[in-house]
Design a protein around this motif. Structure first.
Motif, mmCIF file in Angstrom:
data_model
loop_
_atom_site.group_PDB
_atom_site.id
_atom_site.type_symbol
_atom_site.label_atom_id
_atom_site.label_comp_id
_atom_site.label_asym_id
_atom_site.label_seq_id
_atom_site.Cartn_x
_atom_site.Cartn_y
_atom_site.Cartn_z
ATOM 1 N N MET A 1 65.481 23.169 57.068
ATOM 2 C CA MET A 1 65.532 23.913 58.327
ATOM 3 C C MET A 1 66.974 23.929 58.843
ATOM 4 S SD MET A 1 63.644 22.977 61.896
ATOM 5 C CE MET A 1 61.983 23.027 61.311
ATOM 6 N N ASP A 2 67.448 25.114 59.302
ATOM 7 C CA ASP A 2 68.793 25.174 59.854
ATOM 8 C C ASP A 2 68.807 24.528 61.238
ATOM 9 O OD1 ASP A 2 69.508 26.359 57.541
ATOM 10 O OD2 ASP A 2 69.652 28.391 58.352
ATOM 11 N N LEU A 3 70.008 24.221 61.662
ATOM 12 C CA LEU A 3 70.161 23.408 62.867
ATOM 13 C C LEU A 3 71.210 24.029 63.770
ATOM 14 C CD1 LEU A 3 69.611 20.427 64.033
ATOM 15 C CD2 LEU A 3 71.626 19.764 62.719
ATOM 16 N N LEU A 4 70.968 23.951 65.081
ATOM 17 C CA LEU A 4 71.978 24.381 66.050
ATOM 18 C C LEU A 4 72.156 23.246 67.049
ATOM 19 C CD1 LEU A 4 73.689 26.906 66.778
ATOM 20 C CD2 LEU A 4 71.812 27.620 68.252
ATOM 21 N N VAL A 5 73.371 22.742 67.150
ATOM 22 C CA VAL A 5 73.662 21.696 68.145
ATOM 23 C C VAL A 5 74.348 22.392 69.314
ATOM 24 C CG1 VAL A 5 74.781 19.491 68.587
ATOM 25 C CG2 VAL A 5 73.945 20.011 66.276
ATOM 26 N N LYS A 6 73.691 22.402 70.464
ATOM 27 C CA LYS A 6 74.147 23.246 71.579
ATOM 28 C C LYS A 6 74.662 22.427 72.754
ATOM 29 C CE LYS A 6 72.520 27.161 73.071
ATOM 30 N NZ LYS A 6 73.597 28.060 72.662
ATOM 31 N N VAL A 23 74.471 24.884 61.661
ATOM 32 C CA VAL A 23 74.387 24.257 60.339
ATOM 33 C C VAL A 23 73.414 25.064 59.496
ATOM 34 C CG1 VAL A 23 73.670 22.166 59.101
ATOM 35 C CG2 VAL A 23 74.819 21.973 61.335
ATOM 36 N N ALA A 24 73.848 25.430 58.291
ATOM 37 C CA ALA A 24 72.927 26.075 57.344
ATOM 38 C C ALA A 24 72.842 25.164 56.125
ATOM 39 C CB ALA A 24 73.426 27.456 56.953
ATOM 40 N N THR A 39 65.217 32.398 64.336
ATOM 41 C CA THR A 39 63.832 31.901 64.272
ATOM 42 C C THR A 39 63.758 30.753 63.269
ATOM 43 O OG1 THR A 39 63.337 34.241 64.317
ATOM 44 C CG2 THR A 39 61.440 32.749 64.143
ATOM 45 N N GLY A 40 63.078 29.710 63.650
ATOM 46 C CA GLY A 40 62.902 28.579 62.734
ATOM 47 C C GLY A 40 64.044 27.582 62.761
#
Ligand code: URP
Ligand code: ZN
Ligand code: ZN
Length: 461
Positions: A1-6, A23-24, A39-40
Motif C-alpha cells: 500500500m502506498d503511503l502519504l505522510v502529511k 511513498v510508492a 485511493t487506497g
C-alpha cells in the motif's frame, strides 16, 4: 500500500521545513506541499510532529558471545526494540573465533538474522586471528556487502590483536574500500591493572573503572591513529568515552588523519559512581570503556555538539542482571561487559535538543545521517529525499514518558535509564514504506528486515 505522510515538519541533517511525503512501494517518490492521497493510500498525519530519517545504529551486538555467555537479545527481540526506538537499520558485529574464517562468522549471522530481523541489517566482520587465509578473505568482503572490519586492542587473551595485525589490516582494508573500526584500549595495561586490583581483594563492580582509566583508552587511540597515518588509511573509533581520547582524535585529525569518532548514549548520562550502586546493581554499568568521572559526560555532549565525535551509537550488548551479570559477583572481571541501549538511543540523544545542547539537524546527523555516509548506506538510508528508502520516524516532540523496563521492548531485564523522565518520543516508524511501529508499539512481522549489502567505504575528508 502506498503511503502519504502529511502535515509534518521534515528534519534532515541539513534542513528543517514543512512538507508532505509520498511513498510508492519502498521509496520516497514526492516531497511537496498539500499532496493529495490517491485511493487506497495510507495517510499518516504528522501534524505538530517532526518527520525524521529513521535511526541507523552502527554498533550492536545481537546474538553475540561475551565472556562465556550470549547477549540477551536475538535478531527478533533486539530489532523490535530498535524499531520501537526509531531505528530501522543496524550494523551488527560478527565475531571471528580463532582459526575460523570471516565467511563462516558472517554466514552464521546471516542465518540467525534472516527469519527474525524486523528492520534492515548489515554486518561488520571482526578479526581476532589474522591468518594468511583471513588476509586473502579481506578482499572478498566488499562483494558480500561487508565494508567494515572491527579490531579489538583490548580483551587480552581473547579478541585482542597486536599492532602488526592492526597495521596490516589497515593497509589491506584501505586497498579494498573497507573501513577499520577499533576498540581502542591498551589491553595489556587493562589486564595488568585488573590483576593488581584483584590481588588487593578489590572484587566489586566499582573497580571496573580504575582497571581501565582514561589514559588506557587515550594511549590506544593515539597508537591506532598513528598506525592509520603510516599507511594512509581512515580509522573509526568505537565507543569513545572520555575527553582524553577525543583529544587524541583531534590531534590525529590536525595531522590530516581521517579519524572518525563514535560515542554511545550511556557516556552522555552516567559516571563511575553508577558502578558503586548497592546490592551489586553497579554491575549493570559494567560496560567497556567504563563510565568515567563526573566531569566527562558534559564534555562528551560538547564533543558531539561540536563535531569532534560524529556518531552516537548504542553499543547494545545486553546481558541480564539475573543469571548473566551475576557471573561476576565475586570478581568484577567476570561480569559480562556491555549494556542495553538500542531503544533508548534516539530518545536520550534527543534530550540534548530539549536541553538546548544540540540542534535538531545535528541530532539527525548523529543518530542517522553520519552513520549512513560512513557505512555505505547513503543516500538509500539516512536522509529524506526522492529515491531514498522510506525509512521514516514520526517524532512527537510533546510526548512525555518516565522510562522503565516495562515500557521498553528488549528482552534484557533492566534499563540503565529506569525512572528518567523524557520529552520527545518516536510515534510512528516506517521501514521501506511499511508502518512497523504505531503509537510506540510494534506492528510489523518477524523476518520483515532485509540484509543490506553496503557500498565500499569512501573517505569524507
Ligand atoms: O562493554 C562492551 N562495550 N561490550 C561489548 C563489546 C565491546 O567492547 O564493544
Ligand atoms: Zn568494544
Ligand atoms: Zn561493542
Amino acid at each position: 500500500m502506498d503511503l502519504l505522510v502529511k502535515n509534518g515538519t521534515l528534519v534532515t541533517a541539513t534542513d528543517t521545513y514543512r512538507a508532505d511525503i509520498r511513498v510508492a512501494g519502498e521509496k520516497i517518490v514526492q516531497i511537496g506541499d498539500a499532496l493529495e492521497a490517491d485511493t487506497g493510500t495510507l495517510v499518516v498525519d504528522a501534524t505538530d510532529k517532526y518527520v525524521l530519517p529513521a535511526g541507523i545504529d552502527p554498533h550492536t551486538h545481537l546474538a553475540s558471545p561475551g565472556q562465556g555467555t550470549t547477549t540477551a537479545d536475538d535478531y527478533l527481540t533486539g530489532t523490535i526494540a530498535a524499531a520501537c526506538g526509531g531505528t530501522t537499520s543496524i550494523v551488527n558485529f560478527c565475531f571471528q573465533d580463532k582459526g575460523d574464517s570471516l565467511e563462516h562468522a558472517v554466514n552464521q549471522h546471516i542465518q540467525s538474522a534472516a527469519a527474525k530481523a524486523v528492520i534492515d541489517y548489515g554486518f561488520h566482520a571482526m578479526i581476532s586471528d589474522l591468518t594468511p587465509s583471513v588476509v586473502d578473505e579481506i578482499a572478498t568482503l566488499p562483494a558480500r556487502g561487508v565494508t567494515s572490519i572491527k579490531l579489538f586492542m583490548a580483551y587480552r587473551g581473547s579478541m585482542m590483536v597486536d599492532d602488526r595485525t592492526i597495521i596490516k589490516t589497515l593497509a589491506e582494508a584501505k586497498r579494498n574500500g573497507i573501513l577499520v573500526m577499533v576498540h581502542a584500549e591498551n589491553g595489556d595495561a587493562a589486564d595488568f591493572l585488573q590483576q593488581q586490583l584483584l590481588a588487593q581483594g578489590k572484587i566489586d563492580p566499582k573497580y571496573h573503572a580504575p582497571s581501565r582509566p582514561p589514559r588506557v583508552e587515550a594511549e590506544a587511540t593515539a597508537r591506532a591513529a598513528a598506525l592509520a597515518e603510516v599507511v594512509g588509511a581512515s580509522i573509526y573509533f568505537v565507543h569513545v568515552s572520555c575527553t582524553e581520547a577525543v583529544e587524541e582524535i583531534q590531534r590525529a585529525r590536525a595531522r590530516g588523519v581521517d579519524a572518525i569518532g563514535e560515542t554511545c548514549t550511556h557516556y552522555l548520562y552516567f559516571d563511575e559512581e553508577d558502578l558503586d550502586r548497592p546490592s551489586f546493581e553497579g554491575a549493570k554499568w559494567v560496560y567497556t570503556p567504563p563510565p568515567r568521572g563526573k566531569h566527562q559526560p558534559p564534555q562528551m555532549w560538547r564533543a558531539i555538539a561540536g563535531g569532534s565525535l560524529g556518531i552516537v551509537a548504542s553499543d547494545h550488548c545486553p546481558f541480564n542482571f539475573d543469571g548473566q551479570k551475576d557471573l561476576g559477583r565475586d570478581d568484577f572481571t567476570r561480569i559480562p561487559n556491555g549494556a542495553p541501549g538500542i531503544e533508548e538511543r534516539l530518545i536520550f540523544t534527543y534530550q540534548g535538543v530539549v536541553d538546548g545542547r544540540l540542534s535538531l539537524n545535528r541530532f539527525v546527523d548523529l543518530v542517522s545521517t553520519r552513520a549512513a555516509k560512513t557505512f555505505g548506506l547513503y543516500p538509500d538510508k539516512g536522509t529524506i529525499a526522492i529515491g531514498s528508502d522510506a525509512d521514516l520516524v514520526v517524532w512527537d516532540p510533546a510526548a512525555e514518558l518516565t522510562i522503565s523496563k516495562s515500557a521498553l521492548h528488549s528482552s534484557v531485564d533492566y534499563t540503565l535509564y529506569e525512572g528518567k523522565k523524557v520529552r520527545g518520543l518516536p510515534d510512528t516508524v516506517t521501514l521501506r514504506g511499511a508502518v512497523i511501529v504505531e503509537n510506540r508499539e510494534y506492528i510489523g512481522q518477524a523476518g520483515g528486515g532485509r540484509f543490506i549489502a553496503r557500498k565500499p567505504f569512501t573517505s569524507h575528508v
